[in-house]
Scaffold this motif. Structure first.
Motif, PDB file in Angstrom:
ATOM      1  N   GLY A 254       0.641  -1.367   0.071  1.00  0.00           N
ATOM      2  CA  GLY A 254      -0.035  -0.083  -0.098  1.00  0.00           C
ATOM      3  C   GLY A 254       0.820   1.275  -0.059  1.00  0.00           C
ATOM      4  N   ILE A 255       2.022   1.334  -0.689  1.00  0.00           N
ATOM      5  CA  ILE A 255       2.855   2.396  -0.752  1.00  0.00           C
ATOM      6  C   ILE A 255       3.187   2.879  -2.233  1.00  0.00           C
ATOM      7  N   ASP A 256       3.240   4.103  -2.485  1.00  0.00           N
ATOM      8  CA  ASP A 256       3.647   4.811  -3.571  1.00  0.00           C
ATOM      9  C   ASP A 256       5.166   4.401  -3.851  1.00  0.00           C
ATOM     10  N   ALA A 257       5.309   3.734  -5.141  1.00  0.00           N
ATOM     11  CA  ALA A 257       6.493   3.502  -5.731  1.00  0.00           C
ATOM     12  C   ALA A 257       7.498   4.324  -5.748  1.00  0.00           C
ATOM     13  N   THR A 258       6.864   5.591  -6.122  1.00  0.00           N
ATOM     14  CA  THR A 258       7.859   6.849  -6.297  1.00  0.00           C
ATOM     15  C   THR A 258       8.560   7.334  -4.977  1.00  0.00           C
ATOM     16  N   GLN A 259       8.220   6.665  -3.850  1.00  0.00           N
ATOM     17  CA  GLN A 259       8.622   7.516  -2.507  1.00  0.00           C
ATOM     18  C   GLN A 259      10.197   6.912  -2.291  1.00  0.00           C
ATOM     19  N   ARG A 260      10.806   7.523  -1.579  1.00  0.00           N
ATOM     20  CA  ARG A 260      12.260   7.432  -1.286  1.00  0.00           C
ATOM     21  C   ARG A 260      12.013   6.824   0.172  1.00  0.00           C
ATOM     22  N   ALA A 261      13.309   6.009   0.590  1.00  0.00           N
ATOM     23  CA  ALA A 261      13.272   5.307   1.611  1.00  0.00           C
ATOM     24  C   ALA A 261      12.898   6.318   3.015  1.00  0.00           C
ATOM     25  N   GLU A 262      13.802   7.506   2.749  1.00  0.00           N
ATOM     26  CA  GLU A 262      13.624   8.509   4.412  1.00  0.00           C
ATOM     27  C   GLU A 262      12.358   9.272   4.385  1.00  0.00           C
ATOM     28  N   GLU A 263      11.229   8.960   3.349  1.00  0.00           N
ATOM     29  CA  GLU A 263       9.885   9.380   3.401  1.00  0.00           C
ATOM     30  C   GLU A 263       9.005   8.297   4.230  1.00  0.00           C
ATOM     31  N   LEU A 264       9.500   6.983   4.481  1.00  0.00           N
ATOM     32  CA  LEU A 264       8.410   6.121   4.942  1.00  0.00           C
ATOM     33  C   LEU A 264       8.708   6.233   6.480  1.00  0.00           C
ATOM     34  N   SER A 265       7.603   5.571   7.132  1.00  0.00           N
ATOM     35  CA  SER A 265       7.256   5.519   8.631  1.00  0.00           C
ATOM     36  C   SER A 265       7.875   4.153   8.943  1.00  0.00           C
ATOM     37  N   VAL A 266       8.018   3.880   9.952  1.00  0.00           N
ATOM     38  CA  VAL A 266       8.534   2.564  10.385  1.00  0.00           C
ATOM     39  C   VAL A 266       7.398   1.697  10.231  1.00  0.00           C
ATOM     40  N   GLU A 267       6.178   2.039  10.317  1.00  0.00           N
ATOM     41  CA  GLU A 267       4.963   1.210  10.068  1.00  0.00           C
ATOM     42  C   GLU A 267       5.074   0.785   8.556  1.00  0.00           C
ATOM     43  N   GLN A 268       5.269   1.788   7.645  1.00  0.00           N
ATOM     44  CA  GLN A 268       5.270   1.448   6.196  1.00  0.00           C
ATOM     45  C   GLN A 268       6.417   0.449   6.080  1.00  0.00           C
ATOM     46  N   PHE A 269       7.551   0.529   6.547  1.00  0.00           N
ATOM     47  CA  PHE A 269       8.411  -0.409   6.496  1.00  0.00           C
ATOM     48  C   PHE A 269       8.225  -1.767   6.943  1.00  0.00           C
ATOM     49  N   CYS A 270       7.460  -1.852   7.900  1.00  0.00           N
ATOM     50  CA  CYS A 270       6.976  -3.113   8.334  1.00  0.00           C
ATOM     51  C   CYS A 270       6.030  -3.902   7.267  1.00  0.00           C
ATOM     52  N   ALA A 271       5.169  -2.819   6.675  1.00  0.00           N
ATOM     53  CA  ALA A 271       4.180  -3.221   5.568  1.00  0.00           C
ATOM     54  C   ALA A 271       5.020  -3.924   4.412  1.00  0.00           C
ATOM     55  N   LEU A 272       6.287  -3.222   4.196  1.00  0.00           N
ATOM     56  CA  LEU A 272       7.048  -3.654   3.102  1.00  0.00           C
ATOM     57  C   LEU A 272       7.542  -4.996   3.192  1.00  0.00           C
ATOM     58  N   ALA A 273       7.851  -5.206   4.738  1.00  0.00           N
ATOM     59  CA  ALA A 273       8.654  -6.416   5.126  1.00  0.00           C
ATOM     60  C   ALA A 273       7.538  -7.473   5.281  1.00  0.00           C
ATOM     61  N   ARG A 274       6.477  -7.467   5.553  1.00  0.00           N
ATOM     62  CA  ARG A 274       5.240  -8.255   5.338  1.00  0.00           C
ATOM     63  C   ARG A 274       5.110  -8.598   3.881  1.00  0.00           C
ATOM     64  N   ALA A 275       5.073  -7.926   2.830  1.00  0.00           N
ATOM     65  CA  ALA A 275       4.869  -8.025   1.647  1.00  0.00           C
ATOM     66  C   ALA A 275       6.165  -8.916   1.078  1.00  0.00           C
ATOM     67  N   PHE A 276       7.250  -8.621   1.545  1.00  0.00           N
ATOM     68  CA  PHE A 276       8.344  -9.044   1.070  1.00  0.00           C
ATOM     69  C   PHE A 276       8.551 -10.563   1.613  1.00  0.00           C
ATOM     70  N   ALA A 277       8.294 -10.849   2.826  1.00  0.00           N
ATOM     71  CA  ALA A 277       8.018 -12.076   3.480  1.00  0.00           C
ATOM     72  C   ALA A 277       6.966 -12.898   2.399  1.00  0.00           C
ATOM     73  N   ALA A 278       5.964 -12.358   2.118  1.00  0.00           N
ATOM     74  CA  ALA A 278       4.943 -13.116   1.416  1.00  0.00           C
ATOM     75  C   ALA A 278       5.369 -13.494  -0.112  1.00  0.00           C
ATOM     76  N   THR A 279       6.380 -12.885  -0.508  1.00  0.00           N
ATOM     77  CA  THR A 279       6.898 -13.274  -1.851  1.00  0.00           C
ATOM     78  C   THR A 279       7.992 -14.389  -1.941  1.00  0.00           C
ATOM     79  N   GLY A 280       8.276 -14.695  -0.538  1.00  0.00           N
ATOM     80  CA  GLY A 280       9.602 -15.681  -0.597  1.00  0.00           C
ATOM     81  C   GLY A 280       9.036 -17.062  -0.307  1.00  0.00           C
TER      82      GLY A 280
END
Length: 280
Positions: A254-280
């Protein structure tokens, strides 16, 4: 000899020939008012065992014992400092355990028998690796009740940094995900022997009973490392090292792909981590 009759630290350093070694990141803290302030900031210490890393001649060690720690476990790599620490152990019978060894290779959880705190004027050259190791403790909540640690001020600012600035990065995400970090006070370089080139800051990190958002620690570490490894790039580019199709993973989070790392909250990084784990 008792705690009240221990000789001044400068006498101890001269007696045992304890010149600080740059190779070990040593800067000795000799101001007893300051060591007492650090020990009180870490408290209450009554009923707690305290892990101390890099005690050197024992300035902070004395303060921790004087403030009522039930036992201090001092981990020191420099064997030149051991006789000075043994003198403190004799002044506080049964309350100081000295471990000669490398803190990065020591199983600290196995050393404690009850409630514990970690308090240290960390050697600069191992401060960040040690903090990351403590933050990656499993299971969570961890075996320690708090971390009260001294860092270079620049590192302290990275630990507590909010999203959106240059200081925000891997260390901020990992620290804020699992703990509540805050800067307590600065320590002027003149308080040390020899004086370091930078100001130092005491930081408190209190473990969260529940992490800020669900995530697998290993997945979060990989996502954060990839994102901040190319922090100037948009996520759709910086996360290519993780997956062949970063756009799908980013969309799933649920994140905009044009964002950069420093713009993401900790919660958004956790969402990315869950999505990454689901692809593995």
């Amino acid at each position: 000899m008792t705690g009240d009759t221990l000789p001044p630290l400068r006498e101890v350093i001269a007696k045992h020939g304890l010149g600080a070694l740059k190779a070990l990141g040593q800067n000795f803290l000799l101001d007893l008012n300051l060591t007492g302030r650090i020990a009180r900031a870490a408290g209450p210490l009554e009923g707690y065992e305290v892990i101390e890393v890099g005690p050197g001649p024992g300035g902070l060690t004395r303060a921790l014992l004087a403030e009522g720690a039930s036992r201090v476990i001092a981990i020191e790599r420099d064997r030149r400092c051991l006789p000075a620490l043994e003198e403190i152990a004799a002044a506080y019978p049964g309350r100081l355990t000295i471990i000669e060894g490398d803190a990065l290779e020591t199983d600290m959880a196995a050393l404690v028998k009850g409630p514990a705190r970690i308090v240290a004027n960390l050697p600069y050259n191992i401060a960040t690796p040690l903090l990351v190791r403590w933050l990656q403790t499993e299971p969570w909540p961890p075996w320690y009740a708090s971390l009260t640690l001294m860092f270079q001020k620049e590192v302290a600012e990275r630990i507590v940094a909010p999203p959106g600035g240059k200081a925000y990065g891997r260390l901020a995400v990992l620290a804020q995900w699992r703990t509540r970090p805050r800067m307590l006070f600065d320590v002027n370089r003149s308080a040390f022997t020899p004086p370091p080139a930078v100001t130092s800051t005491v930081v408190e990190l209190i473990p969260r009973a529940q992490v800020l958002a669900p995530a697998d620690p290993r997945a979060l570490e990989r996502v954060v490392a990839a994102a901040f490894g190319q922090r100037r790039k948009m996520l759709r580019s910086s996360l290519k090292s993780l997956t062949a199709n970063p756009a799908a993973m980013i969309e799933a989070a649920g994140i905009d792909a044009t964002q950069r790392a420093e713009e993401l909250s900790v919660e958004q990084f956790c969402a990315l981590a869950r999505a990454f784990a689901a692809t593995g």
